[in-house]
Design a protein around this motif. Structure first.
Motif, mmCIF file in Angstrom:
data_model
loop_
_atom_site.group_PDB
_atom_site.id
_atom_site.type_symbol
_atom_site.label_atom_id
_atom_site.label_comp_id
_atom_site.label_asym_id
_atom_site.label_seq_id
_atom_site.Cartn_x
_atom_site.Cartn_y
_atom_site.Cartn_z
ATOM 1 N N LYS A 143 -51.045 -64.620 88.727
ATOM 2 C CA LYS A 143 -49.959 -65.526 88.313
ATOM 3 C C LYS A 143 -49.864 -66.695 89.288
ATOM 4 O O LYS A 143 -49.750 -67.856 88.878
ATOM 5 C CB LYS A 143 -48.624 -64.790 88.246
ATOM 6 N N TYR A 144 -49.947 -66.413 90.581
ATOM 7 C CA TYR A 144 -49.862 -67.440 91.620
ATOM 8 C C TYR A 144 -50.996 -68.457 91.461
ATOM 9 O O TYR A 144 -50.771 -69.665 91.481
ATOM 10 C CB TYR A 144 -49.913 -66.777 93.000
ATOM 11 N N ILE A 145 -52.211 -67.956 91.300
ATOM 12 C CA ILE A 145 -53.381 -68.827 91.190
ATOM 13 C C ILE A 145 -53.328 -69.677 89.919
ATOM 14 O O ILE A 145 -53.717 -70.841 89.922
ATOM 15 C CB ILE A 145 -54.684 -67.983 91.227
ATOM 16 N N ASN A 146 -52.858 -69.092 88.831
ATOM 17 C CA ASN A 146 -52.864 -69.792 87.550
ATOM 18 C C ASN A 146 -51.618 -70.634 87.284
ATOM 19 O O ASN A 146 -51.491 -71.229 86.222
ATOM 20 C CB ASN A 146 -53.064 -68.789 86.409
ATOM 21 N N THR A 147 -50.690 -70.686 88.237
ATOM 22 C CA THR A 147 -49.503 -71.531 88.097
ATOM 23 C C THR A 147 -49.813 -72.882 88.720
ATOM 24 O O THR A 147 -50.195 -72.957 89.885
ATOM 25 C CB THR A 147 -48.280 -70.894 88.794
ATOM 26 N N HIS A 148 -49.643 -73.940 87.927
ATOM 27 C CA HIS A 148 -49.975 -75.285 88.404
ATOM 28 C C HIS A 148 -48.759 -76.203 88.465
ATOM 29 O O HIS A 148 -48.863 -77.315 88.957
ATOM 30 C CB HIS A 148 -51.057 -75.898 87.515
ATOM 31 N N ASN A 149 -47.614 -75.734 87.962
ATOM 32 C CA ASN A 149 -46.368 -76.505 88.025
ATOM 33 C C ASN A 149 -45.256 -75.614 88.554
ATOM 34 O O ASN A 149 -45.216 -74.420 88.255
ATOM 35 C CB ASN A 149 -45.969 -77.020 86.644
ATOM 36 N N CYS A 150 -44.348 -76.225 89.323
ATOM 37 C CA CYS A 150 -43.194 -75.499 89.846
ATOM 38 C C CYS A 150 -42.380 -74.965 88.668
ATOM 39 O O CYS A 150 -42.117 -75.691 87.708
ATOM 40 C CB CYS A 150 -42.350 -76.437 90.700
ATOM 41 N N GLU A 151 -41.987 -73.706 88.737
ATOM 42 C CA GLU A 151 -41.246 -73.086 87.643
ATOM 43 C C GLU A 151 -39.774 -73.498 87.608
ATOM 44 O O GLU A 151 -39.055 -73.119 86.704
ATOM 45 C CB GLU A 151 -41.399 -71.564 87.709
ATOM 46 N N ARG A 152 -39.329 -74.294 88.596
ATOM 47 C CA ARG A 152 -37.953 -74.783 88.574
ATOM 48 C C ARG A 152 -37.899 -76.267 88.239
ATOM 49 O O ARG A 152 -37.187 -76.661 87.333
ATOM 50 C CB ARG A 152 -37.278 -74.532 89.928
ATOM 51 N N CYS A 153 -38.664 -77.109 88.925
ATOM 52 C CA CYS A 153 -38.560 -78.558 88.696
ATOM 53 C C CYS A 153 -39.751 -79.134 87.943
ATOM 54 O O CYS A 153 -39.772 -80.319 87.647
ATOM 55 C CB CYS A 153 -38.372 -79.288 90.022
ATOM 56 N N ASN A 154 -40.747 -78.319 87.673
ATOM 57 C CA ASN A 154 -41.920 -78.672 86.871
ATOM 58 C C ASN A 154 -42.847 -79.700 87.525
ATOM 59 O O ASN A 154 -43.689 -80.275 86.869
ATOM 60 C CB ASN A 154 -41.505 -79.141 85.469
ATOM 61 N N VAL A 155 -42.710 -79.942 88.828
ATOM 62 C CA VAL A 155 -43.617 -80.848 89.515
ATOM 63 C C VAL A 155 -44.969 -80.144 89.677
ATOM 64 O O VAL A 155 -45.028 -78.918 89.790
ATOM 65 C CB VAL A 155 -43.038 -81.294 90.879
ATOM 66 N N GLU A 156 -46.068 -80.912 89.677
ATOM 67 C CA GLU A 156 -47.395 -80.325 89.844
ATOM 68 C C GLU A 156 -47.538 -79.815 91.280
ATOM 69 O O GLU A 156 -47.168 -80.502 92.231
ATOM 70 C CB GLU A 156 -48.474 -81.368 89.555
ATOM 71 N N ILE A 157 -48.065 -78.599 91.422
ATOM 72 C CA ILE A 157 -48.207 -78.005 92.753
ATOM 73 C C ILE A 157 -49.644 -77.564 92.981
ATOM 74 O O ILE A 157 -50.368 -77.212 92.058
ATOM 75 C CB ILE A 157 -47.241 -76.811 92.964
ATOM 76 N N THR A 158 -50.053 -77.595 94.251
ATOM 77 C CA THR A 158 -51.393 -77.176 94.663
ATOM 78 C C THR A 158 -51.269 -76.220 95.836
ATOM 79 O O THR A 158 -50.202 -76.096 96.432
ATOM 80 C CB THR A 158 -52.240 -78.390 95.092
ATOM 81 N N GLU A 159 -52.373 -75.586 96.186
ATOM 82 C CA GLU A 159 -52.363 -74.679 97.341
ATOM 83 C C GLU A 159 -52.375 -75.493 98.612
ATOM 84 O O GLU A 159 -52.858 -76.609 98.647
ATOM 85 C CB GLU A 159 -53.595 -73.772 97.293
#
Length: 187
Positions: free
Chosen positions: A86-102
């Motif tokens: 789930k962590y690896i396949n999540t590409h947007n913040c689940e609260r504000c929907n901004v794109e996130i990277t490692e």
């Protein structure tokens, strides 16, 4: 030395017996095995370090490191593999929907949000949301950045008195002034 066809065939024919004898020897010589392994690691420190470094670069190594880090900070889960996926396949913040990277940091970086009392996973968030800035303060991300920038700017413009000559200085120029005003005292 390359194995001949005869050696390969002999090994295949006697594989079970050979494995059984090897296991018996290891069971009867556990202390000796520990000593030999320890000596080998001590004599091959660079080789061991290179192996660890190479492993950490693999997908399996990254996964192992990440899950170990989660356990260290208190994340509890029945399925760490599923959590990692789930962590690896999540590409947007689940609260504000901004794109996130490692990576490390707050802005645009992935963070695993969890309850610090129970250790239960909640969401994959960006660093800003995970640090509770948006939960405690209903301002938008842009407003938060602007407020932070204004606070730092105001702090730098704030006037401070030099303890030696009582001259009024901005915070930004105080250290430079003290080196001139009080050159023999450490600042």
């Amino acid at each position: 030395m390359p194995q001949t066809q005869y050696q390969k065939q002999w090994y295949e024919d006697n594989k079970e017996e050979k494995l059984k004898k090897n296991k018996e020897w290891r069971d009867n010589n556990k202390e000796r095995m520990k000593t030999l392994q320890k000596e080998w690691r001590e004599n091959n420190v660079e080789r061991v370090a290179a192996g660890h470094k190479a492993y950490r670069q693999t997908d399996a190594g990254k996964k192992s490191y990440r899950i170990t880090a989660w356990k260290r900070i208190g994340v509890k889960s029945d399925d760490y593999n599923g959590l990692y996926e789930k962590y690896i396949n999540t590409h947007n913040c689940e609260r504000c929907n901004v794109e996130i990277t490692e990576g490390k940091g707050l802005i645009g970086k992935k963070h695993l949000d969890h309850d610090h009392e129970t250790g239960q996973f909640r969401n994959v968030l960006c660093g800003m949301c995970n640090s509770n800035v948006l939960r405690r303060n209903p301002l938008t991300r842009k407003e938060i950045y602007q407020a932070t920038k204004e606070t730092i700017s105001a702090r730098n413009k704030e006037k401070i008195h030099c303890p030696h000559c009582e001259k009024q200085l901005s915070r930004a120029s105080l250290n430079r002034h003290l080196k001139i005003c009080m050159p023999f005292k450490s600042v």
